[in-house]
Design a protein around this motif. Structure first.
Motif, mmCIF file in Angstrom:
data_model
loop_
_atom_site.group_PDB
_atom_site.id
_atom_site.type_symbol
_atom_site.label_atom_id
_atom_site.label_comp_id
_atom_site.label_asym_id
_atom_site.label_seq_id
_atom_site.Cartn_x
_atom_site.Cartn_y
_atom_site.Cartn_z
ATOM 1 N N PHE A 47 -18.309 -6.175 7.011
ATOM 2 C CA PHE A 47 -17.312 -6.878 6.213
ATOM 3 C C PHE A 47 -17.779 -7.039 4.764
ATOM 4 O O PHE A 47 -16.982 -6.915 3.831
ATOM 5 N N ALA A 48 -19.056 -7.309 4.588
ATOM 6 C CA ALA A 48 -19.595 -7.438 3.231
ATOM 7 C C ALA A 48 -19.517 -6.106 2.489
ATOM 8 O O ALA A 48 -19.166 -6.057 1.303
ATOM 9 N N ALA A 49 -19.813 -5.015 3.186
ATOM 10 C CA ALA A 49 -19.789 -3.689 2.562
ATOM 11 C C ALA A 49 -18.369 -3.276 2.191
ATOM 12 O O ALA A 49 -18.123 -2.752 1.097
ATOM 13 N N ILE A 50 -17.403 -3.523 3.094
ATOM 14 C CA ILE A 50 -16.017 -3.133 2.835
ATOM 15 C C ILE A 50 -15.403 -3.999 1.738
ATOM 16 O O ILE A 50 -14.601 -3.520 0.927
ATOM 17 N N LYS A 51 -15.784 -5.259 1.685
ATOM 18 C CA LYS A 51 -15.286 -6.128 0.620
ATOM 19 C C LYS A 51 -15.738 -5.604 -0.742
ATOM 20 O O LYS A 51 -14.985 -5.639 -1.727
ATOM 21 N N LYS A 52 -16.953 -5.100 -0.770
ATOM 22 C CA LYS A 52 -17.502 -4.575 -2.018
ATOM 23 C C LYS A 52 -16.956 -3.189 -2.335
ATOM 24 O O LYS A 52 -16.713 -2.851 -3.500
ATOM 25 N N MET A 131 -12.498 -0.772 10.479
ATOM 26 C CA MET A 131 -11.036 -0.733 10.605
ATOM 27 C C MET A 131 -10.450 -2.140 10.578
ATOM 28 O O MET A 131 -9.412 -2.374 9.968
ATOM 29 N N VAL A 132 -11.103 -3.075 11.215
ATOM 30 C CA VAL A 132 -10.628 -4.460 11.200
ATOM 31 C C VAL A 132 -10.665 -5.006 9.776
ATOM 32 O O VAL A 132 -9.738 -5.709 9.333
ATOM 33 N N ALA A 133 -11.716 -4.664 9.045
ATOM 34 C CA ALA A 133 -11.845 -5.129 7.667
ATOM 35 C C ALA A 133 -10.742 -4.576 6.776
ATOM 36 O O ALA A 133 -10.426 -5.170 5.737
ATOM 37 N N LEU A 134 -10.140 -3.449 7.185
ATOM 38 C CA LEU A 134 -9.040 -2.841 6.422
ATOM 39 C C LEU A 134 -7.682 -3.203 7.009
ATOM 40 O O LEU A 134 -6.704 -2.489 6.817
ATOM 41 N N GLU A 135 -7.641 -4.316 7.737
ATOM 42 C CA GLU A 135 -6.404 -4.816 8.336
ATOM 43 C C GLU A 135 -5.887 -3.909 9.440
ATOM 44 O O GLU A 135 -4.690 -3.904 9.755
ATOM 45 N N ASP A 240 -2.881 9.171 2.403
ATOM 46 C CA ASP A 240 -1.710 8.343 2.688
ATOM 47 C C ASP A 240 -1.330 7.649 1.383
ATOM 48 O O ASP A 240 -1.692 6.492 1.152
ATOM 49 N N PRO A 241 -0.613 8.362 0.496
ATOM 50 C CA PRO A 241 -0.341 7.834 -0.848
ATOM 51 C C PRO A 241 0.270 6.439 -0.823
ATOM 52 O O PRO A 241 1.226 6.174 -0.094
ATOM 53 N N GLY A 242 -0.324 5.551 -1.614
ATOM 54 C CA GLY A 242 0.195 4.198 -1.731
ATOM 55 C C GLY A 242 -0.500 3.183 -0.856
ATOM 56 O O GLY A 242 -0.466 1.984 -1.155
ATOM 57 N N SER A 243 -1.127 3.638 0.240
ATOM 58 C CA SER A 243 -1.815 2.664 1.113
ATOM 59 C C SER A 243 -3.073 3.266 1.733
ATOM 60 O O SER A 243 -3.397 2.993 2.876
ATOM 61 N N PHE A 244 -3.768 4.082 0.951
ATOM 62 C CA PHE A 244 -4.926 4.793 1.488
ATOM 63 C C PHE A 244 -6.126 3.876 1.756
ATOM 64 O O PHE A 244 -7.094 4.291 2.380
ATOM 65 N N LYS A 245 -6.055 2.629 1.300
ATOM 66 C CA LYS A 245 -7.117 1.669 1.587
ATOM 67 C C LYS A 245 -6.750 0.732 2.727
ATOM 68 O O LYS A 245 -7.543 -0.130 3.103
ATOM 69 N N THR A 246 -5.537 0.864 3.261
ATOM 70 C CA THR A 246 -5.053 -0.023 4.312
ATOM 71 C C THR A 246 -4.731 0.771 5.568
ATOM 72 O O THR A 246 -4.011 1.776 5.501
ATOM 73 N N PHE A 247 -5.241 0.336 6.680
ATOM 74 C CA PHE A 247 -4.983 1.010 7.948
ATOM 75 C C PHE A 247 -3.603 0.563 8.446
ATOM 76 O O PHE A 247 -3.398 -0.593 8.792
ATOM 77 N N ASP A 248 -2.633 1.499 8.459
ATOM 78 C CA ASP A 248 -1.281 1.164 8.899
ATOM 79 C C ASP A 248 -0.620 2.385 9.544
ATOM 80 O O ASP A 248 -1.260 3.418 9.734
ATOM 81 N N GLU A 249 0.682 2.277 9.859
ATOM 82 C CA GLU A 249 1.398 3.329 10.578
ATOM 83 C C GLU A 249 2.058 4.350 9.651
ATOM 84 O O GLU A 249 2.689 5.297 10.125
ATOM 85 N N SER A 250 1.931 4.184 8.347
ATOM 86 C CA SER A 250 2.700 5.007 7.421
ATOM 87 C C SER A 250 2.339 6.494 7.478
ATOM 88 O O SER A 250 3.134 7.344 7.061
ATOM 89 N N TYR A 251 1.165 6.814 7.992
ATOM 90 C CA TYR A 251 0.779 8.224 8.153
ATOM 91 C C TYR A 251 1.837 8.992 8.940
ATOM 92 O O TYR A 251 2.197 10.124 8.581
#
Length: 321
Positions: A47-52, A131-135, A240-251
């Motif tokens: 979590f510390a690494a992903i936050k950074k 993955m959890v750290a990226l929602e 995944d343009p627009g949300s490449f830092k967030t794990f979601d279903e848009s792919y």
């Protein structure tokens, strides 16, 4: 049945029995008594690494995938050799990042429980926590793997972004994963970046006649050509343009619109099972993707594992004991 055939059948049975026994050596909470702090320590480091650096999530997930598909989930992708002939020196692994997160997790655990927790288990836990750290999704990680001692660049033969659906299904099947696992794990492309050389052929010379890939949406191809010139070997593109830092279903919405970045993404529309899954996730309210992803990650985490007295528990993840 002849004696020779009976011998072959007996040997096959023993091989299958051994493989089953190995995977059965894994369980959730394996370190519950020997190192109960282990999972909490890994989570804190991740979590510390992903936050950074949020962009570390995708490489950490890929690292777990690349490890399991070569020699099984044994931490061999982490090893370094003086002759630069380890797995991590293979071309597909040169873009992996985040090895320091594994090292930091291992060092922190060693201070509390020396010689107990394997690097291969740490790698599996890191992938989940990233993955959890990226929602993204969470799942119960089975642990109990032991570390391999071998890492060979010549053994790296990973599924490629250039693969067609037939080859992808064959490669996944060889590891005990089916079509659903293929399309679900491909959904990991919802995070991270690709690079222009991996899509240049789709944009400029798909059939050798200076054309683009007809399976790629023409408007999207035009946008990609503005970012990637034919001789561009360095520019990174969001998968995944627009949300490449967030794990979601848009792919899945992108792939359904023929906007998957790689040929291997587009190939998922060429099989009835994988195509049906894509459109279900892209159009149905209440996606099952997060749950499915956890299930497939657990299955992947069982590939050719070392358990019991096989392998070792490395003191440092980059070198065998």
């Amino acid at each position: 049945m002849t004696a020779s055939k009976r011998l072959v059948v007996s040997c096959l049975f023993l091989v299958l029995l051994f493989a089953e026994a190995n995977s059965m050596g894994l369980k959730v909470g394996f370190y519950g008594k020997t190192c109960p702090q282990a999972e909490g320590i890994v989570k804190k480091v991740v979590f510390a690494a992903i936050k950074k650096a949020p962009t570390l999530g995708a490489p950490l997930l890929r690292m777990n995938f690349h490890d399991c598909f070569v020699r099984g989930c044994d931490g061999s992708v982490l090893l370094e050799l003086s002759n630069n002939q380890a797995e991590k020196n293979a071309v597909p692994n040169l873009s992996l990042r985040g090895f320091g997160v594994i090292d930091d997790s291992k060092a922190a655990i060693e201070k509390v429980c020396p010689g107990v927790v394997s690097c291969s288990d740490i790698l599996a836990l890191v992938a989940r926590d990233a993955m959890v750290a990226l929602e993204g999704p969470s799942w119960e990680v089975e642990t109990g793997r032991r570390d391999g001692r071998v890492s060979n660049i010549s053994e790296v033969n990973l599924p490629s972004p250039f693969d067609n659906i037939t080859k992808l299904i064959t490669e996944f099947s060889a590891k005990g994963l089916d079509e659903k696992d293929l399309v679900v794990l491909s959904g990991g492309h919802t995070i991270g970046m690709g690079h222009c050389p991996l899509i240049a052929n789709r944009l400029y010379n798909f059939t050798g006649k200076g054309d683009s890939d007809p399976s790629l949406d023409s408007e999207y191809a035009a946008k990609l050509r503005k970012k990637c010139k034919p001789t561009d070997f360095t520019t990174a593109i969001e998968m995944d343009p627009g949300s490449f830092k967030t794990f979601d279903e848009s792919y899945f919405t992108l792939v359904a619109k023929r906007r998957g970045l790689f040929q291997s993404d587009a190939a998922l529309l060429d099989n009835s099972k994988t195509r049906a899954y894509i459109f279900k996730q892209a159009t149905t309210y209440g996606s099952t993707f997060f749950t499915d992803f956890g299930v497939s990650m657990v299955k992947m985490g069982r590939i050719e594992v070392l358990t019991g007295h096989a392998g070792e528990i490395r003191k440092m993840c980059r070198i065998p004991n």
